[in-house]
Design an enzyme around this catalytic site. Structure first.
Site, short mmCIF file in Angstrom:
data_model
loop_
_atom_site.label_atom_id
_atom_site.label_comp_id
_atom_site.label_asym_id
_atom_site.label_seq_id
_atom_site.Cartn_x
_atom_site.Cartn_y
_atom_site.Cartn_z
N LYS A 205 7.39 -8.87 12.32
CA LYS A 205 7.15 -10.24 11.90
C LYS A 205 8.48 -10.97 11.72
O LYS A 205 8.70 -12.05 12.22
CB LYS A 205 6.35 -10.22 10.60
CG LYS A 205 5.98 -11.58 10.09
CD LYS A 205 5.08 -11.46 8.88
CE LYS A 205 4.88 -12.84 8.26
NZ LYS A 205 4.03 -12.83 7.09
N GLU A 211 14.76 -0.53 10.49
CA GLU A 211 14.18 0.60 11.23
C GLU A 211 13.74 0.16 12.63
O GLU A 211 14.00 0.83 13.63
CB GLU A 211 12.97 1.17 10.48
CG GLU A 211 13.27 1.80 9.14
CD GLU A 211 13.26 0.81 7.98
OE1 GLU A 211 13.37 -0.42 8.23
OE2 GLU A 211 13.16 1.26 6.82
N GLY A 265 2.19 -9.22 6.58
CA GLY A 265 2.40 -8.02 7.41
C GLY A 265 1.26 -7.02 7.32
O GLY A 265 0.73 -6.57 8.33
N ARG A 266 0.84 -6.69 6.10
CA ARG A 266 -0.19 -5.65 5.95
C ARG A 266 -1.59 -6.19 6.21
O ARG A 266 -2.57 -5.45 6.08
CB ARG A 266 -0.07 -4.99 4.57
CG ARG A 266 -0.08 -5.94 3.39
CD ARG A 266 0.37 -5.26 2.11
NE ARG A 266 0.49 -6.19 1.00
CZ ARG A 266 1.57 -6.92 0.74
NH1 ARG A 266 2.63 -6.84 1.53
NH2 ARG A 266 1.62 -7.74 -0.28
N GLU A 351 1.14 -1.89 -1.80
CA GLU A 351 2.13 -2.96 -1.62
C GLU A 351 1.55 -4.28 -2.14
O GLU A 351 2.28 -5.17 -2.56
CB GLU A 351 2.56 -3.09 -0.15
CG GLU A 351 3.84 -3.88 0.04
CD GLU A 351 4.46 -3.75 1.43
OE1 GLU A 351 5.28 -2.87 1.67
OE2 GLU A 351 4.09 -4.57 2.31
N HIS A 382 -9.82 21.70 1.03
CA HIS A 382 -9.05 22.95 0.96
C HIS A 382 -7.63 22.69 0.52
O HIS A 382 -6.74 23.48 0.79
CB HIS A 382 -9.09 23.64 2.33
CG HIS A 382 -10.48 24.08 2.69
ND1 HIS A 382 -10.97 25.32 2.34
CD2 HIS A 382 -11.50 23.41 3.27
CE1 HIS A 382 -12.23 25.41 2.74
NE2 HIS A 382 -12.59 24.26 3.29
N LYS A 502 16.34 -1.43 -0.06
CA LYS A 502 16.92 -1.85 1.23
C LYS A 502 18.35 -2.35 1.03
O LYS A 502 19.24 -2.02 1.80
CB LYS A 502 16.11 -3.01 1.83
CG LYS A 502 14.76 -2.65 2.40
CD LYS A 502 14.19 -3.87 3.13
CE LYS A 502 12.70 -3.77 3.36
NZ LYS A 502 12.11 -4.99 3.89
O1 F6P Z 1 8.18 -2.82 3.72
C1 F6P Z 1 8.31 -4.18 3.59
C2 F6P Z 1 7.79 -4.96 4.76
O2 F6P Z 1 8.24 -6.26 4.61
C3 F6P Z 1 6.28 -4.90 4.90
O3 F6P Z 1 5.62 -5.77 4.06
C4 F6P Z 1 6.12 -5.21 6.34
O4 F6P Z 1 4.84 -4.90 6.77
C5 F6P Z 1 7.20 -4.35 6.92
O5 F6P Z 1 8.27 -4.46 6.01
C6 F6P Z 1 7.64 -4.68 8.32
O6 F6P Z 1 8.15 -5.98 8.42
P1 F6P Z 1 8.39 -6.68 9.80
O7 F6P Z 1 7.09 -6.81 10.50
O8 F6P Z 1 9.00 -8.01 9.47
O9 F6P Z 1 9.35 -5.83 10.60
#
Ligand code: F6P
Length: 536
Positions: A205, A211, A265-266, A351, A382, A502
């Site tokens: 987003k 990452e 995002g979620r 979250e 289990h 972060k």
């Molecule tokens: O972990 C924090 C966060 O902002 C989430 O809310 C989001 O889903 C994720 O990082 C990924 O963010 P992006 O889609 O901007 O890479």
């Protein structure tokens, strides 16, 4: 919104809880033959049995009063009307607009966003068709056989969960996921693939997530080293709100699928972020997923509170958390295809509702989001069910199953279903010392063979886990989370709590790779020194 503990119904629930705490569900079932009927609700083939919770008719009436006093109907209306209920970011929360095929007008900031939603859906439909049918080809002319989604959090968990959940519907193309910055994940995924037939979907987003950017760069090197820089055009597409970032990365914005800041995002799997789902199962099935969510939205918007599934589940969540002091919740799908559902719901729920400051900026003095975890049944049985049955900690749970499996193999499914039925029964009923003795248990072992029972659970049953039903199930959880957040007077749509780690990691990364002086606490300094020393 108000501090919920100041509402009259909250106070009455506190008094009521004193009596209710001493009651056992075994007795509640024995004394009320209509308990299942009273405490279950249906939506098409979806059955939600919440009768194995520690509730009486009085509990439910008081909880429904609480919903009225907290103006949950008003809050639902505000969300659907696009009011900026995400108050710390001054944003609307409009994921429901993404799945509303019936509406032609959804206004956000004075603009009708529906044409833009429909345009991106059309773009997704055409693109997923082209990839699935070999019309979108790699730079050397090869058909795309493998798609790799690179994203994390909401840009990974939703599509990954849905692609797994709907594997039965998979068509033509294999879809893989890479989220972790740990180089192991991307290495393990790409080493099995041929760059000439691999398409990367970069999902972010913000287009700034460390990452995702790092994995995307690694993927770009892999493609361009072998196929040359011109191959980016055919091997990369972007799902983002950040056109500038996408273009700077080298992806033509014609190959970008847009979404908007009002889709959190979620809550974004219904948007362009769902492209890997559409590629995996075909757009018609993706549309069914949206339609299922829309069916739940319609129910949530229109059903009276006492018959409203997300409202009922949200209220029971608050009852368990704040009155019965149940701090953890297990999600237990008796469906192997739903094996990523607990992971997905961990982000969706924790979250969203893992907050300790209310909508007015004040620290809350009551518990909010529960710890959520889970595993598919029967694997969990289990593993951690020992604690569910006999631990000192009471844990509430959701059991989820379908009457039919897509893989009916002999007795597998009846056996799975028997566990889906038996576990909630055991959690509810337990086993008394007398029952253990009657079964021949030696006296010295009786204490170990007693099950207190009275452990709350909700059972959710479908005919089959179709795309439509998966949409309903996910939307049900989204709205349950919303109801709980509103009752707790917190903002379920921001996530400031993920920032601090972060920020610190950025500093530490530079320090690990240099000899710079360290100014942390002794533990952090020592751990950085250790890593420097061991990696020297
Ligand atoms: O972990 C924090 C966060 O902002 C989430 O809310 C989001 O889903 C994720 O990082 C990924 O963010 P992006 O889609 O901007 O890479």
């Amino acid at each position: 919104m108000k501090n919920p503990t100041a509402l009259p119904a909250w106070k009455k629930l506190q008094q009521h809880c004193q009596q209710a705490k001493g009651m056992h569900m075994r007795d509640m079932f024995d004394s009320d033959k209509d308990r299942f009927k009273r405490f279950s609700v249906r939506l098409d083939d979806m059955l939600v049995d919440y009768s194995k919770n520690r509730i009486t008719p009085d509990t439910m009436n008081l909880l429904l009063d609480l919903a009225e006093e907290a103006d949950i109907p008003g809050a639902i209306g505000d969300m659907f009307a696009g009011k900026p209920i995400n108050n710390t970011e001054n944003r609307a929360v409009l994921h429901v607009a993404l799945r509303n095929a019936a509406k032609s007008h959804v206004t956000y900031d004075g603009v009708n966003v529906k044409p833009a939603i429909d345009k991106v859906l059309k773009q997704m439909e055409e693109f997923s068709y082209k990839v699935q049918h070999g019309q979108w080809r790699g730079a050397t002319g090869q058909r795309i056989t493998d798609v790799v989604n690179i994203g994390i959090g909401g840009s990974d968990l939703g599509p990954r969960m849905a692609v797994e959940a709907l594997k039965h519907y998979r068509q033509n193309v294999r879809v893989h996921f890479v989220s972790n910055v740990d180089g192991t994940e991307i290495t393990e995924v790409i080493e099995r693939l041929d760059p000439a037939s691999t398409l990367f979907v970069i999902s972010s987003k913000s287009w700034t997530t460390q990452e995702t950017m790092m994995n995307a760069l690694t993927a770009r090197c892999w493609i361009t080293d072998i196929l040359g820089p011109q191959a980016i055009e055919k091997h990369f597409v972007a799902l983002s709100t950040n056109a500038r970032g996408v273009s700077e990365f080298g992806i033509d914005t014609d190959n970008m699928f847009e979404f908007w800041d009002w889709a959190g995002g979620r809550y974004s799997l219904w948007s362009a972020i769902g492209l890997p789902i559409a590629i995996s199962i075909g757009f018609d099935n993706f549309r069914q997923l949206l339609n299922g969510a829309y069916a739940m939205d319609t129910h949530f918007l229109n059903a009276p509170l006492s018959e409203n599934i997300p409202v009922i589940l949200g209220l029971i969540g608050v009852w368990n958390t704040n009155f019965l002091d149940i701090r953890s919740h297990a999600v237990l799908p008796y469906d192997q295809y739903l094996h990523r559902l607990p992971a997905y719901l961990q982000q969706a729920d924790m979250e969203s509702n893992g907050k300790s400051v209310d909508r007015g900026g004040k620290r809350v003095k009551y518990s909010t989001g529960q710890v959520l975890f889970g595993e598919p049944g029967t694997n969990g049985q289990h593993s951690f069910y020992q604690l569910l049955h006999q631990g000192t900690e009471i844990i509430s749970s959701d059991f989820i199953a379908s009457a039919w499996s897509f893989n009916e193999a002999g007795l597998h499914h009846p056996v799975l279903l028997s566990n889906f039925i038996a576990q909630p029964e055991a959690l509810m009923r337990g086993k008394t010392a007398d029952e253990a003795k009657d079964q021949g248990c030696p006296d010295n072992l009786v204490p170990y063979k007693v099950f207190e029972g009275n452990r709350p659970s909700t059972s959710i049953l479908f005919d089959r886990m179709t795309p439509f039903n998966l949409g309903k199930l996910i939307a049900m959880y989204e709205h349950k989370i919303f109801v709980q957040g509103m009752l707790w007077n917190i903002n379920s749509y921001d996530q400031w709590g993920v920032q601090l780690g972060k920020e610190l990691a950025t500093v530490v990364c530079e320090q690990i790779m240099s000899d710079a002086a360290l100014g942390h606490d002794s533990s952090t300094n020592a751990m950085i020194e250790e890593i420097r020393h061991r990696r020297a």
